[in-house]
Design a protein around this motif. Structure first.
Motif, PDB file in Angstrom:
ATOM      1  N   ASP A 136      44.998  36.690  46.400  1.00 60.28           N
ATOM      2  CA  ASP A 136      43.418  36.157  46.378  1.00 60.28           C
ATOM      3  C   ASP A 136      43.237  35.792  44.753  1.00 60.28           C
ATOM      4  O   ASP A 136      43.767  36.730  43.904  1.00 60.28           O
ATOM      5  N   GLN A 190      37.650  38.419  42.168  1.00 60.17           N
ATOM      6  CA  GLN A 190      36.421  38.992  43.384  1.00 60.17           C
ATOM      7  C   GLN A 190      35.374  37.760  43.071  1.00 60.17           C
ATOM      8  O   GLN A 190      34.886  37.232  44.128  1.00 60.17           O
ATOM      9  N   ASP A 191      34.898  37.456  41.703  1.00 63.47           N
ATOM     10  CA  ASP A 191      33.727  36.679  41.885  1.00 63.47           C
ATOM     11  C   ASP A 191      34.062  35.177  42.295  1.00 63.47           C
ATOM     12  O   ASP A 191      33.364  34.712  42.960  1.00 63.47           O
ATOM     13  N   ASP A 250      34.209  35.661  46.160  1.00 61.24           N
ATOM     14  CA  ASP A 250      32.753  35.614  46.615  1.00 61.24           C
ATOM     15  C   ASP A 250      32.239  34.338  46.555  1.00 61.24           C
ATOM     16  O   ASP A 250      31.539  33.985  47.555  1.00 61.24           O
TER      17      ASP A 250
END
Length: 314
Positions: free
Chosen positions: A18, A21-22, A25
């Motif tokens: 992935d 995280q930003d 999200d």
């Protein structure tokens, strides 16, 4: 009745490799917002245009298009597995309508589909069996490929059929945008892999399925480090494509050949033909307006990742 559309990129790498995280999200928020819009629309029938990646369709018989009268998701790359709720009488009526309209559609009463079908159903609808769904396979991987013009006409013919139904219809397009993951090519593989591509790749044993998954993950890891290790993403072309579907200029793509698209944006970019079919189907319901356009190149997923909604104005 009214019609709604959502097109969304898919990737087998979600949950395997992935982005930061930003970014994760951000994409999650885009998908959840689309899911809410679809739930508010409350479709009574879903038509899903999607490709396959040598999981359900092989060179023993490789149709340009195939309509599922029944379909089963195989659950590759951790996607959902199970039966799709295909309304067989409507599917059979659609097949008759398409053939009458000059679209040479194949049909399958034992269609197998992979993450290209399962991900939009899971992410946008909450599961494989949330709404009745007509699965329409568009060959976007295995040459010879259908042209943009034929795909557009397929979508228009589907839309003319659904326009006659007294139902709220949701069109989904799955795949793209620019990308070229390590998909085997019949002309370039050894005899064993050629045999897999010609049909023995159905229902792979667990060890081969896992090895295939790991090969894609490893390729993505290299791509993050060196974006020339595979065909580079092409954000400029992706944005131009989004402009075309947003402005309902689908016929503008008719002259784009398979070879030129592969050279410009990567061999798996042909998955955008599923989007063209979906937008063409929506256009048969009359003028449409788009909302919530989103785009970001995501190397971890080897994808120019896009998302867009549209609604018929009638």
């Amino acid at each position: 009745m009214s019609a709604f559309l959502h097109c969304l990129s898919h990737t087998p790498l979600i949950g395997h490799l992935d982005p930061p995280q930003d970014v994760l999200d951000e994409v999650s928020g885009i998908v959840q917002a689309a899911r809410s819009r679809i739930a508010e629309f409350a479709p009574e029938l879903v038509v899903l245009f999607a490709p396959d990646h040598y999981n359900g369709f092989f060179y023993d018989v490789m149709p340009p298009f195939c309509l599922g009268m029944a379909a089963e998701a195989i659950g590759d790359f951790g996607s959902l597995a199970g039966t799709l709720p295909v309304p067989k009488p409507i599917a059979e009526a659609l097949a008759e309508s398409l053939l009458t309209s000059g679209i040479d559609i194949a049909v399958s009463y034992r269609m197998q589909v992979d993450h290209g079908f399962a991900q939009p159903l899971e992410f946008l609808l909450g599961g494989l069996d949330t709404y009745p769904v007509l699965p329409v396979f568009v060959n976007c991987v295995a040459p010879p490929l259908p042209t943009f013009e034929r795909v557009r006409k397929l979508g228009e013919a589907v839309g003319h059929f659904t326009q006659q139904l007294d139902k709220r219809v949701l069109f989904l397009g799955s795949g793209g945008l620019s990308h070229q993951p390590p998909v085997p090519e019949l002309a370039k593989v050894d005899a064993r892999m050629a045999d897999r591509l010609m049909g023995s790749g159905r229902n792979l044993p667990v060890d081969e399925r896992e090895a295939r998954t790991q090969r894609v993950i490893s390729a993505a890891e290299r791509f993050v480090e060196d974006q020339n290790s595979l065909h580079p993403l092409n954000p400029e072309w992706d944005q131009q494509f989004l402009d075309i579907v947003e402005q309902n200029n689908l016929a503008q793509l008719d002259g784009v050949t398979a070879a030129s698209l592969s050279a410009i944006a990567g061999k798996s970019t042909h998955e955008v033909k599923a989007w063209v079919a979906a937008f063409a189907a929506l256009s048969a319901h009359g003028p449409y307006s788009t909302t919530d356009r989103y785009y970001r190149p995501i190397p971890e997923w080897i994808a120019g990742f896009g998302s867009i909604s549209a609604r018929s104005q009638r």
